[in-house]
Motif scaffolding. Structure first.
Motif, PDB file in Angstrom:
ATOM      1  N   THR A 499     -35.463  54.775 -13.149  1.00 24.27           N
ATOM      2  CA  THR A 499     -35.649  55.888 -14.118  1.00 24.27           C
ATOM      3  C   THR A 499     -34.200  56.483 -14.523  1.00 24.27           C
ATOM      4  O   THR A 499     -33.714  57.523 -15.230  1.00 24.27           O
ATOM      5  CB  THR A 499     -36.140  57.392 -13.224  1.00 24.27           C
ATOM      6  OG1 THR A 499     -35.497  57.515 -11.905  1.00 24.27           O
ATOM      7  CG2 THR A 499     -37.524  57.141 -12.959  1.00 24.27           C
ATOM      8  N   THR A 500     -33.075  55.644 -13.792  1.00 23.36           N
ATOM      9  CA  THR A 500     -31.698  55.931 -14.435  1.00 23.36           C
ATOM     10  C   THR A 500     -31.551  55.386 -15.673  1.00 23.36           C
ATOM     11  O   THR A 500     -32.116  54.353 -16.103  1.00 23.36           O
ATOM     12  CB  THR A 500     -30.614  55.406 -13.480  1.00 23.36           C
ATOM     13  OG1 THR A 500     -31.092  53.857 -13.068  1.00 23.36           O
ATOM     14  CG2 THR A 500     -30.963  56.031 -12.034  1.00 23.36           C
ATOM     15  N   THR A 501     -30.744  56.026 -16.394  1.00 26.27           N
ATOM     16  CA  THR A 501     -30.267  55.581 -17.963  1.00 26.27           C
ATOM     17  C   THR A 501     -28.872  55.426 -18.036  1.00 26.27           C
ATOM     18  O   THR A 501     -27.916  56.204 -17.282  1.00 26.27           O
ATOM     19  CB  THR A 501     -30.636  56.741 -18.843  1.00 26.27           C
ATOM     20  OG1 THR A 501     -30.265  57.994 -18.670  1.00 26.27           O
ATOM     21  CG2 THR A 501     -32.121  56.885 -19.048  1.00 26.27           C
ATOM     22  N   SER A 502     -28.394  54.431 -18.589  1.00 23.73           N
ATOM     23  CA  SER A 502     -27.008  54.155 -18.757  1.00 23.73           C
ATOM     24  C   SER A 502     -26.595  54.873 -19.713  1.00 23.73           C
ATOM     25  O   SER A 502     -26.964  55.384 -20.696  1.00 23.73           O
ATOM     26  CB  SER A 502     -26.844  52.627 -19.104  1.00 23.73           C
ATOM     27  OG  SER A 502     -27.487  52.369 -20.385  1.00 23.73           O
ATOM     28  N   THR A 503     -25.108  55.153 -19.506  1.00 27.20           N
ATOM     29  CA  THR A 503     -24.439  55.900 -20.750  1.00 27.20           C
ATOM     30  C   THR A 503     -24.378  55.245 -22.015  1.00 27.20           C
ATOM     31  O   THR A 503     -24.065  54.077 -22.145  1.00 27.20           O
ATOM     32  CB  THR A 503     -23.004  56.197 -20.301  1.00 27.20           C
ATOM     33  OG1 THR A 503     -22.947  56.835 -18.845  1.00 27.20           O
ATOM     34  CG2 THR A 503     -22.286  57.034 -21.273  1.00 27.20           C
ATOM     35  N   ARG A 504     -24.933  56.250 -23.048  1.00 28.34           N
ATOM     36  CA  ARG A 504     -24.878  55.576 -24.415  1.00 28.34           C
ATOM     37  C   ARG A 504     -23.500  55.474 -25.055  1.00 28.34           C
ATOM     38  O   ARG A 504     -22.890  56.291 -24.737  1.00 28.34           O
ATOM     39  CB  ARG A 504     -25.659  56.482 -25.306  1.00 28.34           C
ATOM     40  CG  ARG A 504     -27.396  56.528 -24.918  1.00 28.34           C
ATOM     41  CD  ARG A 504     -27.941  57.423 -25.907  1.00 28.34           C
ATOM     42  NE  ARG A 504     -29.338  57.249 -25.641  1.00 28.34           N
ATOM     43  CZ  ARG A 504     -30.267  56.590 -25.979  1.00 28.34           C
ATOM     44  NH1 ARG A 504     -29.789  55.776 -26.852  1.00 28.34           N
ATOM     45  NH2 ARG A 504     -31.543  56.696 -25.710  1.00 28.34           N
ATOM     46  N   SER A 505     -23.247  54.510 -25.825  1.00 30.60           N
ATOM     47  CA  SER A 505     -22.043  54.091 -26.607  1.00 30.60           C
ATOM     48  C   SER A 505     -22.010  54.692 -27.770  1.00 30.60           C
ATOM     49  O   SER A 505     -21.020  54.738 -28.557  1.00 30.60           O
ATOM     50  CB  SER A 505     -21.766  52.552 -26.565  1.00 30.60           C
ATOM     51  OG  SER A 505     -22.709  51.855 -26.980  1.00 30.60           O
ATOM     52  N   LYS A 506     -23.429  54.844 -28.540  1.00 28.82           N
ATOM     53  CA  LYS A 506     -23.380  55.509 -29.662  1.00 28.82           C
ATOM     54  C   LYS A 506     -24.787  56.075 -29.667  1.00 28.82           C
ATOM     55  O   LYS A 506     -25.783  56.270 -28.880  1.00 28.82           O
ATOM     56  CB  LYS A 506     -23.848  54.209 -30.702  1.00 28.82           C
ATOM     57  CG  LYS A 506     -24.803  53.499 -30.644  1.00 28.82           C
ATOM     58  CD  LYS A 506     -24.924  52.194 -31.681  1.00 28.82           C
ATOM     59  CE  LYS A 506     -25.943  51.259 -31.467  1.00 28.82           C
ATOM     60  NZ  LYS A 506     -26.048  50.186 -32.486  1.00 28.82           N
ATOM     61  N   PHE A 507     -24.987  56.969 -30.824  1.00 27.65           N
ATOM     62  CA  PHE A 507     -25.979  57.876 -30.903  1.00 27.65           C
ATOM     63  C   PHE A 507     -27.393  57.142 -30.892  1.00 27.65           C
ATOM     64  O   PHE A 507     -27.427  56.231 -31.503  1.00 27.65           O
ATOM     65  CB  PHE A 507     -25.932  58.678 -32.116  1.00 27.65           C
ATOM     66  CG  PHE A 507     -24.634  59.810 -31.972  1.00 27.65           C
ATOM     67  CD1 PHE A 507     -24.612  60.943 -31.263  1.00 27.65           C
ATOM     68  CD2 PHE A 507     -23.709  59.886 -32.908  1.00 27.65           C
ATOM     69  CE1 PHE A 507     -23.939  62.049 -31.231  1.00 27.65           C
ATOM     70  CE2 PHE A 507     -22.423  60.668 -32.720  1.00 27.65           C
ATOM     71  CZ  PHE A 507     -22.760  61.973 -31.915  1.00 27.65           C
ATOM     72  N   ALA A 508     -28.374  57.945 -30.415  1.00 30.39           N
ATOM     73  CA  ALA A 508     -29.567  57.475 -30.470  1.00 30.39           C
ATOM     74  C   ALA A 508     -30.052  57.149 -31.881  1.00 30.39           C
ATOM     75  O   ALA A 508     -29.843  57.855 -32.653  1.00 30.39           O
ATOM     76  CB  ALA A 508     -30.595  58.251 -29.567  1.00 30.39           C
ATOM     77  N   SER A 509     -31.200  56.248 -31.921  1.00 33.06           N
ATOM     78  CA  SER A 509     -31.724  55.985 -33.203  1.00 33.06           C
ATOM     79  C   SER A 509     -32.709  57.074 -33.753  1.00 33.06           C
ATOM     80  O   SER A 509     -32.840  57.445 -34.739  1.00 33.06           O
ATOM     81  CB  SER A 509     -32.553  54.635 -33.137  1.00 33.06           C
ATOM     82  OG  SER A 509     -33.561  54.842 -32.160  1.00 33.06           O
ATOM     83  N   GLU A 559     -24.041  63.501 -24.647  1.00 36.05           N
ATOM     84  CA  GLU A 559     -24.723  62.269 -23.791  1.00 36.05           C
ATOM     85  C   GLU A 559     -25.092  61.008 -24.944  1.00 36.05           C
ATOM     86  O   GLU A 559     -25.653  60.039 -24.532  1.00 36.05           O
ATOM     87  CB  GLU A 559     -25.758  62.699 -22.810  1.00 36.05           C
ATOM     88  CG  GLU A 559     -25.257  63.406 -21.728  1.00 36.05           C
ATOM     89  CD  GLU A 559     -26.105  63.982 -20.951  1.00 36.05           C
ATOM     90  OE1 GLU A 559     -27.291  63.769 -21.471  1.00 36.05           O
ATOM     91  OE2 GLU A 559     -26.026  64.577 -19.895  1.00 36.05           O
ATOM     92  N   LYS A 560     -24.941  61.712 -26.479  1.00 33.33           N
ATOM     93  CA  LYS A 560     -25.577  60.810 -27.460  1.00 33.33           C
ATOM     94  C   LYS A 560     -27.138  60.708 -27.299  1.00 33.33           C
ATOM     95  O   LYS A 560     -27.516  59.663 -27.804  1.00 33.33           O
ATOM     96  CB  LYS A 560     -24.662  59.591 -27.541  1.00 33.33           C
ATOM     97  CG  LYS A 560     -23.438  59.613 -27.806  1.00 33.33           C
ATOM     98  CD  LYS A 560     -22.528  58.252 -27.907  1.00 33.33           C
ATOM     99  CE  LYS A 560     -21.199  58.715 -28.615  1.00 33.33           C
ATOM    100  NZ  LYS A 560     -20.337  59.293 -28.087  1.00 33.33           N
ATOM    101  N   GLU A 561     -27.451  61.658 -26.890  1.00 33.37           N
ATOM    102  CA  GLU A 561     -29.103  61.650 -26.850  1.00 33.37           C
ATOM    103  C   GLU A 561     -29.803  62.140 -28.162  1.00 33.37           C
ATOM    104  O   GLU A 561     -30.933  62.381 -28.213  1.00 33.37           O
ATOM    105  CB  GLU A 561     -29.853  62.467 -25.642  1.00 33.37           C
ATOM    106  CG  GLU A 561     -29.195  61.907 -24.284  1.00 33.37           C
ATOM    107  CD  GLU A 561     -30.252  60.617 -24.066  1.00 33.37           C
ATOM    108  OE1 GLU A 561     -31.325  60.653 -24.203  1.00 33.37           O
ATOM    109  OE2 GLU A 561     -29.338  59.756 -23.506  1.00 33.37           O
ATOM    110  N   VAL A 562     -29.024  62.390 -29.262  1.00 37.76           N
ATOM    111  CA  VAL A 562     -29.606  62.740 -30.496  1.00 37.76           C
ATOM    112  C   VAL A 562     -29.243  61.939 -31.545  1.00 37.76           C
ATOM    113  O   VAL A 562     -28.354  60.747 -31.509  1.00 37.76           O
ATOM    114  CB  VAL A 562     -28.822  64.256 -31.238  1.00 37.76           C
ATOM    115  CG1 VAL A 562     -29.107  65.180 -29.911  1.00 37.76           C
ATOM    116  CG2 VAL A 562     -27.188  63.930 -31.043  1.00 37.76           C
ATOM    117  N   SER A 563     -29.957  61.833 -32.665  1.00 40.95           N
ATOM    118  CA  SER A 563     -29.628  61.021 -33.773  1.00 40.95           C
ATOM    119  C   SER A 563     -28.476  61.670 -34.603  1.00 40.95           C
ATOM    120  O   SER A 563     -28.350  62.703 -34.609  1.00 40.95           O
ATOM    121  CB  SER A 563     -31.125  61.018 -34.494  1.00 40.95           C
ATOM    122  OG  SER A 563     -30.802  60.196 -35.687  1.00 40.95           O
TER     123      SER A 563
END
Length: 596
Positions: A499-509, A559-563
């Motif tokens: 359930t762990t998520t890696s840190t995003r390097s770019k915004f989510a699609s 956290e770049k969890e947005v588009s």
């Protein structure tokens, strides 16, 4: 091949499973330990993983079944919310036998029961509720309570399996209860063992029962038997009958020849009628106490299965399976009603194949609508690249009458219809029991939700439905999205799942909170209300809500969890940020706590 996530499958698979494990024998043993006159319930561990909780009819007055036959109680109202996890989408609320509910609540409110259940839940991987006769009805209510409880708490890393095995249990509730259980996909958690001639599971099909049910005269047994048979025959032929009680879960019919398992309500009623019609009034009451004899013989069916099949080699494997099931039910192929029983079993067996066929057809349907989703994704990319800097959400909300906008809106509607039809099939038992646990459908529904729900929110606010019904989150969100949230969260909570998520390097699609734009709309509405609010306490409450949303939005952006369309210069969120800054500057002298 996709992994089967359902622990208990209908028909002969469940029969084979139960007959090849100690579940039936252990359940019956514990049911006997909890016999009336000993204790209201018995709980114990078997090995490291499985616990059994058995109930008796302790405290039941001799006539509680008879006096309460027509006395139904709304499950949720009477029980003070302990069944709140059970869905109530029907016009009629789930209703259960009032006497049985009273007995269960008396056990549930016992501090000893509460403490033992907490210990069992902490130590066990599987809990089996069981009971004979009235104890079986209480076991069913206990199972519904625990399933409801597990449904309402946060997903646990330790997935707890729950199974209910009853012996000769009277029916518990109405059609609305059965529908609620089907909608929750809990039917596979219940297995009701019914012996060949036992009348008790069908007692409530009699229009009325006397107070002294355990001490019926032979003459009255005949009257009750005839009344039950008449009602069952009406219902088995699709006619109305006086009784409102209906079966749910799987029924494990056992005879001296073996056992069969059926999970279709229509087939269950038909078999109850056909098997009881072969009985006599005396044997139908006596058979209620003979479950140990039947359980001891069940394994022989599977040892002798090869010989039975050899006798039917001239027929297809399907016909051979039907003949074997007919034999196991105790109905001879030479009896007058064997043809009716055979057709009933064929219908039940074909339903299992129909579920798989429906699942395959839905997969084909999904491939056909994927181009619609691809067109929406193309539209989203166009909006993000547009010079007007509105972004995906606001471009659709402010759309005009162009052909492109019209097509995207039609795609939104068609996709919603597809997923709504899928949910309807799932909740009417037309799909495999583990359907909502399969990766293909969990992931597909989640991606659909992330892509399309922003459009649903935009349509809601474009048509000003929030002014008529209230804001989207509380009053406008389609039920399908809530269901898909549950599928996704349940899948994330499975044991062994990372359930762990890696840190995003770019915004989510796509923005990972599919309701983000609904939260933006509420925050902007609160900004407008703050400006006109004269009451200081209410103004502070509004400001607290706005501030909490601002912090939440900043977190998921960081956290770049947005588009990237969220940060478009003219998006609703960017407008909110500018309006919030302006308001804070105006309030800097009055409310400095919101200036940081």
């Amino acid at each position: 091949m996709e992994r089967e996530a359902s622990m208990f499958e209908p028909s002969e698979m469940l029969s084979s499973f139960l007959a090849s494990t100690p579940l039936l024998m252990e359940s019956w043993r514990f049911s006997c330990q909890a016999a009336p006159g000993t204790t209201s319930f018995v709980a114990d561990h078997i090995g490291d993983a499985t616990s059994y909780v058995a109930f008796s009819g302790l405290g039941i007055s001799p006539g509680i079944i008879g006096r309460s036959c027509g006395n139904l109680a709304p499950l949720e109202t009477v029980s003070n919310g302990i069944f709140s996890g059970l869905r109530r989408d029907q016009a009629d609320p789930p209703m259960v036998h009032a006497g049985f509910l009273h007995l269960f609540l008396s056990v549930y409110n016992d501090p000893n029961f509460q403490s033992q259940m907490m210990e069992i839940m902490n130590k066990s991987k599987c809990i089996v509720f069981t009971g004979h006769s009235v104890g079986g009805a209480i076991a069913s209510l206990a199972t519904l309570w625990l399933l409801s409880y597990l449904h309402t708490i946060s997903s646990s890393p330790n997935k707890l399996s729950v199974l209910c095995i009853t012996f000769g249990s009277p029916m518990l509730g109405t059609h609305s209860l059965c529908q609620s259980i089907l909608q929750e996909r809990w039917g596979g958690n219940f297995c009701h063992v019914v012996s060949q001639h036992d009348i008790v599971p069908t007692l409530f099909f009699a229009p009325s029962l006397p107070d002294s049910l355990p001490h019926l005269s032979d003459e009255y047994k005949v009257e009750v038997f005839k009344a039950v048979l008449v009602s069952l025959e009406k219902l088995s032929k699709g006619h109305q009958c006086e009784s409102v009680y209906r079966p749910f879960g799987s029924y494990f019919f056992c005879s001296s020849m073996g056992a069969i398992c059926v999970d279709n309500g229509t087939a269950i009623v038909k078999l109850l009628y056909l098997m009881l019609s072969k009985s006599s009034p005396a044997s139908s009451f006596e058979d209620h106490s003979k479950y140990k004899d039947y359980i001891d013989k069940i394994n022989w069916q599977f040892l002798e299965r090869g010989n039975s099949l050899e006798e039917n080699l001239s027929e297809s494997s399907f016909e051979a399976g039907i003949m074997l099931a007919l034999q196991s039910s105790g109905i001879s192929s030479h009896e007058p009603n064997s043809g009716e029983a055979k057709e009933c079993l064929k219908m039940a067996k074909k339903l299992g194949r129909t579920r798989n066929l429906n699942s395959a057809n839905l997969a084909i349907g999904l491939s056909k609508i994927n181009p619609l989703r691809a067109q929406i994704e193309w539209y989203k990319q166009l909006c993000e690249d547009s010079d007007d800097q509105l972004g995906y959400y606001d471009a659709f909300k402010l759309r005009g009458a162009s052909r492109k906008d019209f097509k995207v809106n039609m795609n939104r509607i068609k996709l919603g219809q597809f997923w709504d039809s899928l949910i309807e099939k799932l909740e009417t038992n037309q799909l495999p029991h583990d359907f909502n646990n399969r990766e293909k459908w969990v992931n597909g529904s989640h991606f659909y939700k992330l892509l399309v729900e922003p459009l649903e929110i935009a349509e809601y606010y474009k048509t000003e439905m929030h002014l008529k019904k209230g804001h989207y989150l509380e009053n406008g969100r389609e039920r399908r999205f809530k269901i898909f949230d549950k599928w996704w969260n349940d899948k994330k909570g499975e044991p062994g799942r990372n359930t762990t998520t890696s840190t995003r390097s770019k915004f989510a699609s796509a923005t990972q909170d599919s309701c983000f734009w609904a939260r933006v709309e509420e925050a902007r509405d609160r900004l407008n209300k703050v400006r006109s609010e004269a009451d200081l306490s209410r103004r502070c409450m509004l400001l607290d809500n706005i501030d909490n949303f601002d912090k939440y939005a900043m977190r998921i952006i960081n956290e770049k969890e947005v588009s990237k369309d969220v940060l478009a210069r003219n998006s609703s969120y960017s407008l909110f940020v500018r309006e919030w800054r302006e308001l804070k500057s105006q309030l800097q002298l009055l409310l400095p706590q919101y200036l940081s």
